[in-house]
Design a protein around this motif. Structure first.
Motif: not given
Length: 149
Positions: A65-80
Motif C-alpha cells: 500500500d505504501m509503495e502504491l501510494q508513493w508511486l501514485c504521487a511520483k508518476l506524474k509529469g512527463k520527465s524521463l
C-alpha cells in the motif's frame, strides 16, 4: 489485476476453497499473497530496490500500500524519470509474477540478477528509439539502465 488484487495468489485461491501450497516460491518463508509477493518477499524487495537504485532513488520499501501510494504521487509529469518508473513498475510486476509461475509450473527459476537483467532488457527495448533530451539527470539515468546514448 495486481492493483485490484485479482491475481490467483494463495489467499485468493483459498477463498475459492482450493488446496494450495502455503509458502512463497520466491523466498520460501512468507505466505503467497499479493502484498507479500510484491513488497515483503526478500526476492522481490531486492529487485524493486535495485530498480529504484537504477533510477537514482534511495528508498526503503515498506508495504504494498505504501509503495502504491508513493508511486501514485511520483508518476506524474512527463520527465524521463517518470517514464522509466512507469516502465519499471509495470515490468517489475509482470516479471515477478512470471517468475512465480515459472517456479510453480515449470520448476525453473532465475536469481535476482537474472530477473533484473530481463527487466532491464525490456525497458531498454521500450526506450531505445525514443528521443531523449540529454541533460545530466537523463544521461545518468540512461547510463544506469544501459540505454545507448
Amino acid at each position: 489485476m495486481v492493483i485490484l488484487d485479482r491475481l490467483p495468489t494463495q489467499d485468493q485461491l483459498q477463498q475459492m476453497r482450493m488446496d494450495v501450497e502455503q509458502r512463497c516460491l520466491m523466498c520460501e518463508t512468507g505466505l503467497k499473497f499479493r502484498d507479500h509477493l510484491f513488497a515483503c518477499c526478500t526476492y522481490s524487495r531486492q529487485i524493486w530496490t535495485a530498480i529504484l537504485c537504477m533510477c537514482n532513488i534511495e528508498r526503503n520499501v515498506c508495504s504494498w500500500d505504501m509503495e502504491l501510494q508513493w508511486l501514485c504521487a511520483k508518476l506524474k509529469g512527463k520527465s524521463l524519470l517518470v517514464f522509466f518508473l512507469k516502465l519499471a513498475w509495470g515490468s517489475f510486476v509482470y516479471h515477478v509474477w512470471e517468475e512465480h509461475n515459472r517456479r510453480k509450473f515449470r520448476s525453473l527459476s532465475r536469481d535476482v540478477a537474472g530477473l533484473l537483467d530481463c527487466i532491464r532488457k525490456s525497458i531498454q527495448l521500450r526506450v531505445q528509439n525514443r528521443s531523449i533530451l540529454m541533460n545530466d539527470v537523463n544521461k545518468k539515468l540512461c547510463v544506469s539502465w544501459g540505454v545507448p546514448l
